[in-house]
Structures are given as structure tokens and as C-alpha cells.
Design a protein around this motif. Structure first.
Motif, mmCIF file in Angstrom:
data_model
loop_
_atom_site.group_PDB
_atom_site.id
_atom_site.type_symbol
_atom_site.label_atom_id
_atom_site.label_comp_id
_atom_site.label_asym_id
_atom_site.label_seq_id
_atom_site.Cartn_x
_atom_site.Cartn_y
_atom_site.Cartn_z
ATOM 1 N N GLU A 34 0.837 -1.198 0.000
ATOM 2 C CA GLU A 34 0.000 0.000 0.000
ATOM 3 C C GLU A 34 0.876 1.253 0.000
ATOM 4 O OE1 GLU A 34 -3.730 1.961 2.511
ATOM 5 O OE2 GLU A 34 -2.840 0.080 3.204
ATOM 6 N N ALA A 35 1.920 1.259 0.815
ATOM 7 C CA ALA A 35 2.830 2.410 0.872
ATOM 8 C C ALA A 35 3.504 2.646 -0.475
ATOM 9 C CB ALA A 35 3.875 2.201 1.965
ATOM 10 N N LEU A 36 3.957 1.579 -1.114
ATOM 11 C CA LEU A 36 4.600 1.728 -2.427
ATOM 12 C C LEU A 36 3.624 2.281 -3.463
ATOM 13 C CD1 LEU A 36 6.829 -1.481 -2.516
ATOM 14 C CD2 LEU A 36 7.561 0.902 -2.169
ATOM 15 N N GLY A 37 2.351 1.909 -3.350
ATOM 16 C CA GLY A 37 1.333 2.469 -4.241
ATOM 17 C C GLY A 37 1.184 3.973 -4.046
ATOM 18 N N TYR A 38 1.174 4.415 -2.785
ATOM 19 C CA TYR A 38 1.088 5.850 -2.503
ATOM 20 C C TYR A 38 2.342 6.574 -2.985
ATOM 21 C CZ TYR A 38 -3.042 4.972 0.352
ATOM 22 O OH TYR A 38 -4.284 4.605 0.783
ATOM 23 N N ILE A 39 3.501 5.953 -2.790
ATOM 24 C CA ILE A 39 4.752 6.560 -3.244
ATOM 25 C C ILE A 39 4.744 6.728 -4.760
ATOM 26 C CG2 ILE A 39 7.245 6.138 -3.495
ATOM 27 C CD1 ILE A 39 7.062 4.835 -0.647
ATOM 28 N N GLU A 40 4.227 5.735 -5.469
ATOM 29 C CA GLU A 40 4.138 5.815 -6.924
ATOM 30 C C GLU A 40 3.235 6.976 -7.343
ATOM 31 O OE1 GLU A 40 2.195 2.945 -10.235
ATOM 32 O OE2 GLU A 40 3.658 1.988 -8.910
ATOM 33 N N LYS A 41 2.105 7.136 -6.661
ATOM 34 C CA LYS A 41 1.179 8.238 -6.980
ATOM 35 C C LYS A 41 1.803 9.588 -6.652
ATOM 36 C CE LYS A 41 -2.936 5.434 -6.339
ATOM 37 N NZ LYS A 41 -4.095 5.152 -5.508
ATOM 38 N N LEU A 42 2.487 9.676 -5.502
ATOM 39 C CA LEU A 42 3.157 10.924 -5.137
ATOM 40 C C LEU A 42 4.255 11.283 -6.127
ATOM 41 C CD1 LEU A 42 3.448 10.519 -1.275
ATOM 42 C CD2 LEU A 42 2.236 12.345 -2.483
ATOM 43 N N THR A 43 5.029 10.288 -6.533
ATOM 44 C CA THR A 43 6.103 10.522 -7.497
ATOM 45 C C THR A 43 5.537 11.070 -8.803
ATOM 46 O OG1 THR A 43 7.452 8.779 -6.508
ATOM 47 C CG2 THR A 43 7.997 9.424 -8.759
ATOM 48 N N ALA A 44 4.458 10.472 -9.284
ATOM 49 C CA ALA A 44 3.844 10.947 -10.529
ATOM 50 C C ALA A 44 3.339 12.379 -10.367
ATOM 51 C CB ALA A 44 2.702 10.015 -10.938
ATOM 52 N N ALA A 45 2.703 12.670 -9.241
ATOM 53 C CA ALA A 45 2.159 14.017 -9.024
ATOM 54 C C ALA A 45 3.269 15.060 -8.929
ATOM 55 C CB ALA A 45 1.311 14.041 -7.756
ATOM 56 N N TYR A 46 4.304 14.759 -8.172
ATOM 57 C CA TYR A 46 5.380 15.731 -7.974
ATOM 58 C C TYR A 46 6.314 15.837 -9.170
ATOM 59 C CZ TYR A 46 4.053 16.942 -3.251
ATOM 60 O OH TYR A 46 3.374 17.417 -2.166
ATOM 61 N N ASN A 47 6.265 14.889 -10.073
ATOM 62 C CA ASN A 47 7.043 14.981 -11.309
ATOM 63 C C ASN A 47 6.322 15.775 -12.384
ATOM 64 O OD1 ASN A 47 9.399 13.683 -10.556
ATOM 65 N ND2 ASN A 47 8.619 11.660 -11.079
ATOM 66 N N ASN A 48 5.063 16.120 -12.159
ATOM 67 C CA ASN A 48 4.294 16.917 -13.103
ATOM 68 C C ASN A 48 4.935 18.308 -13.187
ATOM 69 O OD1 ASN A 48 2.329 18.785 -14.135
ATOM 70 N ND2 ASN A 48 0.798 17.203 -13.833
ATOM 71 N N PRO A 49 5.220 18.797 -14.391
ATOM 72 C CA PRO A 49 5.895 20.093 -14.541
ATOM 73 C C PRO A 49 5.134 21.269 -13.911
ATOM 74 C CG PRO A 49 5.857 18.918 -16.631
ATOM 75 C CD PRO A 49 5.004 18.136 -15.679
ATOM 76 N N SER A 50 3.832 21.180 -13.769
ATOM 77 C CA SER A 50 3.071 22.314 -13.238
ATOM 78 C C SER A 50 2.773 22.199 -11.747
ATOM 79 C CB SER A 50 1.761 22.469 -14.018
ATOM 80 O OG SER A 50 0.933 21.345 -13.806
ATOM 81 N N VAL A 51 3.382 21.226 -11.065
ATOM 82 C CA VAL A 51 3.062 21.004 -9.656
ATOM 83 C C VAL A 51 3.419 22.207 -8.787
ATOM 84 C CG1 VAL A 51 5.203 19.830 -8.971
ATOM 85 C CG2 VAL A 51 3.070 19.315 -7.778
ATOM 86 N N ASP A 52 4.543 22.855 -9.022
ATOM 87 C CA ASP A 52 4.935 23.998 -8.196
ATOM 88 C C ASP A 52 3.936 25.142 -8.303
ATOM 89 O OD1 ASP A 52 7.239 22.753 -7.205
ATOM 90 O OD2 ASP A 52 8.408 23.391 -8.941
ATOM 91 N N GLN A 53 3.491 25.425 -9.522
ATOM 92 C CA GLN A 53 2.509 26.481 -9.733
ATOM 93 C C GLN A 53 1.190 26.122 -9.054
ATOM 94 O OE1 GLN A 53 1.700 27.243 -13.841
ATOM 95 N NE2 GLN A 53 0.284 28.914 -13.419
ATOM 96 N N PHE A 54 0.765 24.869 -9.166
ATOM 97 C CA PHE A 54 -0.473 24.426 -8.537
ATOM 98 C C PHE A 54 -0.393 24.558 -7.015
ATOM 99 C CE2 PHE A 54 -2.939 21.082 -6.452
ATOM 100 C CZ PHE A 54 -4.212 21.406 -6.896
ATOM 101 N N ILE A 55 0.703 24.102 -6.425
ATOM 102 C CA ILE A 55 0.874 24.178 -4.974
ATOM 103 C C ILE A 55 0.856 25.625 -4.509
ATOM 104 C CG2 ILE A 55 2.525 23.793 -3.095
ATOM 105 C CD1 ILE A 55 3.337 21.186 -4.593
ATOM 106 N N GLU A 56 1.562 26.480 -5.217
ATOM 107 C CA GLU A 56 1.605 27.891 -4.846
ATOM 108 C C GLU A 56 0.216 28.520 -4.887
ATOM 109 O OE1 GLU A 56 3.601 31.997 -6.515
ATOM 110 O OE2 GLU A 56 4.692 30.118 -6.810
ATOM 111 N N SER A 57 -0.544 28.254 -5.950
ATOM 112 C CA SER A 57 -1.873 28.850 -6.058
ATOM 113 C C SER A 57 -2.822 28.297 -4.997
ATOM 114 C CB SER A 57 -2.451 28.650 -7.461
ATOM 115 O OG SER A 57 -2.734 27.291 -7.701
#
Length: 76
Positions: A34-57
Motif C-alpha cells: 500500500e505504501a509503495l502504491g502511494y509513493i508511486e502516486k506521489l512521485t507521478a504528481a510531484y514529477n508533473n511540470p506544473s506542480v509547483d505552480q499548482f501548490i503555490e496557487s
């Protein structure tokens, strides 16, 4: 239902320290798969080029809402 996790430091049975996820709703540690599944999802989300802009907004929006709520509480 969404899960809320805490990232906790533990000492493993072999004496090594590490970090594990703890489920806040039932207080159980999250199993490896289960943890590895969450890590995979987090990795995909944080590798998205627009993640910094989304987090800031999102953080600006949340902080603005908190400021408004705090201001309203001061009026009473």
C-alpha cells in the motif's frame, strides 16, 4: 473515504531507523504494498511540470481563506 497519514520515524526490529506511514484513522502502520502504491502516486504528481505552480496557487487560496476567517472571528 480519504486516508490521512502521518510520516513517522521508527526503529526497526534490526535496530535500523526508518520512516513509515501511519494511518491516522485506525492508527495502523501502512503495509509495504500500500505504501509503495502511494509513493508511486506521489512521485507521478510531484514529477508533473506544473506542480509547483499548482501548490503555490492552492496555498495562496487557503491562506486567503484563513485570513478572511480569522478577520471574521475578530469581529465577534
Amino acid at each position: 473515504m480519504s486516508n490521512i497519514f502521518k510520516f513517522i520515524e521508527v526503529t526497526m526490529n534490526d535496530g535500523e531507523k526508518g520512516f513509515l506511514l501511519k494511518n491516522s484513522s485506525d492508527l495502523n502502520l501502512v503495509n509495504r504494498n500500500e505504501a509503495l502504491g502511494y509513493i508511486e502516486k506521489l512521485t507521478a504528481a510531484y514529477n508533473n511540470p506544473s506542480v509547483d505552480q499548482f501548490i503555490e496557487s492552492q496555498n495562496k487560496r487557503i491562506n486567503t481563506e484563513l485570513d478572511i476567517e480569522f478577520t471574521m472571528d475578530l469581529r465577534f
